[in-house]
Design a protein around this motif. Structure first.
Motif, short mmCIF file in Angstrom:
data_model
loop_
_atom_site.label_atom_id
_atom_site.label_comp_id
_atom_site.label_asym_id
_atom_site.label_seq_id
_atom_site.Cartn_x
_atom_site.Cartn_y
_atom_site.Cartn_z
N ASP A 107 0.31 4.48 2.23
CA ASP A 107 0.81 5.83 1.95
C ASP A 107 -0.27 6.89 2.04
O ASP A 107 -0.02 8.06 1.73
CB ASP A 107 1.48 5.87 0.57
CG ASP A 107 2.80 5.10 0.58
OD1 ASP A 107 3.70 5.47 1.33
OD2 ASP A 107 2.90 4.10 -0.15
N HIS B 116 1.53 -2.55 2.10
CA HIS B 116 2.51 -3.11 1.17
C HIS B 116 3.93 -3.02 1.72
O HIS B 116 4.24 -2.21 2.59
CB HIS B 116 2.42 -2.42 -0.19
CG HIS B 116 2.68 -0.93 -0.15
ND1 HIS B 116 1.71 -0.03 0.22
CD2 HIS B 116 3.79 -0.20 -0.45
CE1 HIS B 116 2.21 1.21 0.15
NE2 HIS B 116 3.48 1.13 -0.24
N HIS C 46 3.50 -0.79 5.15
CA HIS C 46 2.88 0.52 5.36
C HIS C 46 1.79 0.79 4.33
O HIS C 46 1.63 0.06 3.35
CB HIS C 46 3.94 1.63 5.28
CG HIS C 46 4.54 1.77 3.91
ND1 HIS C 46 5.49 0.92 3.42
CD2 HIS C 46 4.30 2.66 2.91
CE1 HIS C 46 5.84 1.28 2.20
NE2 HIS C 46 5.11 2.32 1.86
FE FE2 Z 1 4.76 2.90 -0.16
#
Ligand code: FE2
Length: 321
Positions: free
Chosen positions: A211, A268, A209
């Motif tokens: 962020d 990541h 994902h």
């Molecule tokens: Fe994360």
């Protein structure tokens, strides 16, 4: 043949990863790191941080109530880190004032957290000042977190024994100076994931994902009784908002290493953790980390009003921790 292609690939990737450093001095507004040239970089914190004391603190962090299998523990803190010679970003002051108002704070109290007020501390070497912000909830956009997006999550504060300490200040200044931002809100998350012989722990519930930050930092504070291949950090490249397949980074980051990465350009993930020895610590293993993410509007600002429990507005009201 395949090995040669892979080697060539890594050479090209690492060449792309060489970026000019940010320029930060107390005398002038910082010159930011050129993020278009940056993927990731690891830093050994041994010369400037003593993380041994922090490792023991993780035992006090309560279970994260939003992970139903109970393997995650989390405490958070919010800061504003602004360079003295840079203009304040108006959107940041507006955002703080608005969330303070939604938290039921008077204007007078709220103003203490704005850039026009005296900071909690200042770093002479870099010219950065820091304000510790109230205990805001986390409210992440669903775009970035399909598991917990748009849900308001309330977490306890990180002990002031840590956040008031010189080592912690050095960590924040290192993060700000590495990227050379002018003004940002920084979310700090102390996070433990544990595992037992019959239950592994997941460092990244949502899989690969992003962020929604521009850049993120992760410091490994402790890896205790977990297998050497537990909690492998993996990155893949972003391609116009889509995840790609080839791993550009696939390593266990050791204790004491701080890694910075470009959240816009890479996705990541951290692989699951498993106990190394069933006979040690009752078969329990832990991985303890600190996550740092800087927020600057109009990007993702995952800040919700201060939960009822943490509405202590002056330092004298803070619980002893
Ligand atoms: Fe994360």
């Amino acid at each position: 043949m395949q090995y040669q292609i892979l080697t060539l690939y890594y050479l090209i990737m690492s060449a792309q990863n060489i970026a000019a450093k940010a320029i930060v001095t107390p005398d002038a507004a910082p010159i930011e790191l050129d993020l278009s040239q940056f993927l990731y970089e690891a830093v050994d914190t041994a010369p400037f941080l003593n993380i041994a004391d922090w490792a023991t603190y993780y035992d006090e962090i309560p279970t994260d109530p939003y992970i139903k299998d109970g393997y995650r523990y989390k405490a958070i803190a919010w800061f504003r880190v602004k360079h003295d010679k840079a203009n304040a970003i108006e959107g940041i002051d507006d955002h703080i004032a608005e969330v303070n108002r939604l938290s039921g704070m008077s204007d007078e109290e709220s103003n203490k957290y704005l850039s026009s007020s005296k900071p909690n501390w200042h770093d002479n070497a870099s010219g950065y000042s820091a304000w510790q912000l109230p205990q805001y909830a986390m409210q992440q956009s669903i775009k970035y977190n399909p598991v917990h997006g748009d849900m308001r999550r309330e977490y306890p504060p990180i002990s002031t024994n840590i956040t008031d300490g010189a080592d912690f200040h050095r960590l924040l200044i290192h993060y700000a100076s590495f990227f050379g931002w002018s003004d940002a809100i920084v979310l700090v998350q102390f996070q433990r994931v544990d595992c037992y012989t019959d239950r592994s722990g997941l460092p990244a519930v949502e899989g690969f994902h992003q962020d929604g930050n521009r850049h993120v930092a992760m410091l490994i504070v402790n890896r205790d009784n977990i297998t050497p291949e537990s909690g492998v950090s993996q990155y893949v490249m972003d391609d116009s908002g889509q995840k790609t397949e080839p791993l550009i980074f696939n390593e266990v980051i050791p204790t004491g290493q701080l890694i910075y990465w470009n959240d816009k350009r890479v996705w990541h993930y951290g692989t699951e953790i498993k106990p190394a020895e069933a006979s040690v610590n009752g078969g329990r293993g832990v991985r303890d980390i600190i996550l740092l993410s800087a927020k600057t509007p109009p990007a993702n600002m995952p800040i919700g009003p201060v939960p009822e429990t943490y509405r202590y507005w002056s330092e004298a009201d803070y619980p002893v921790s």
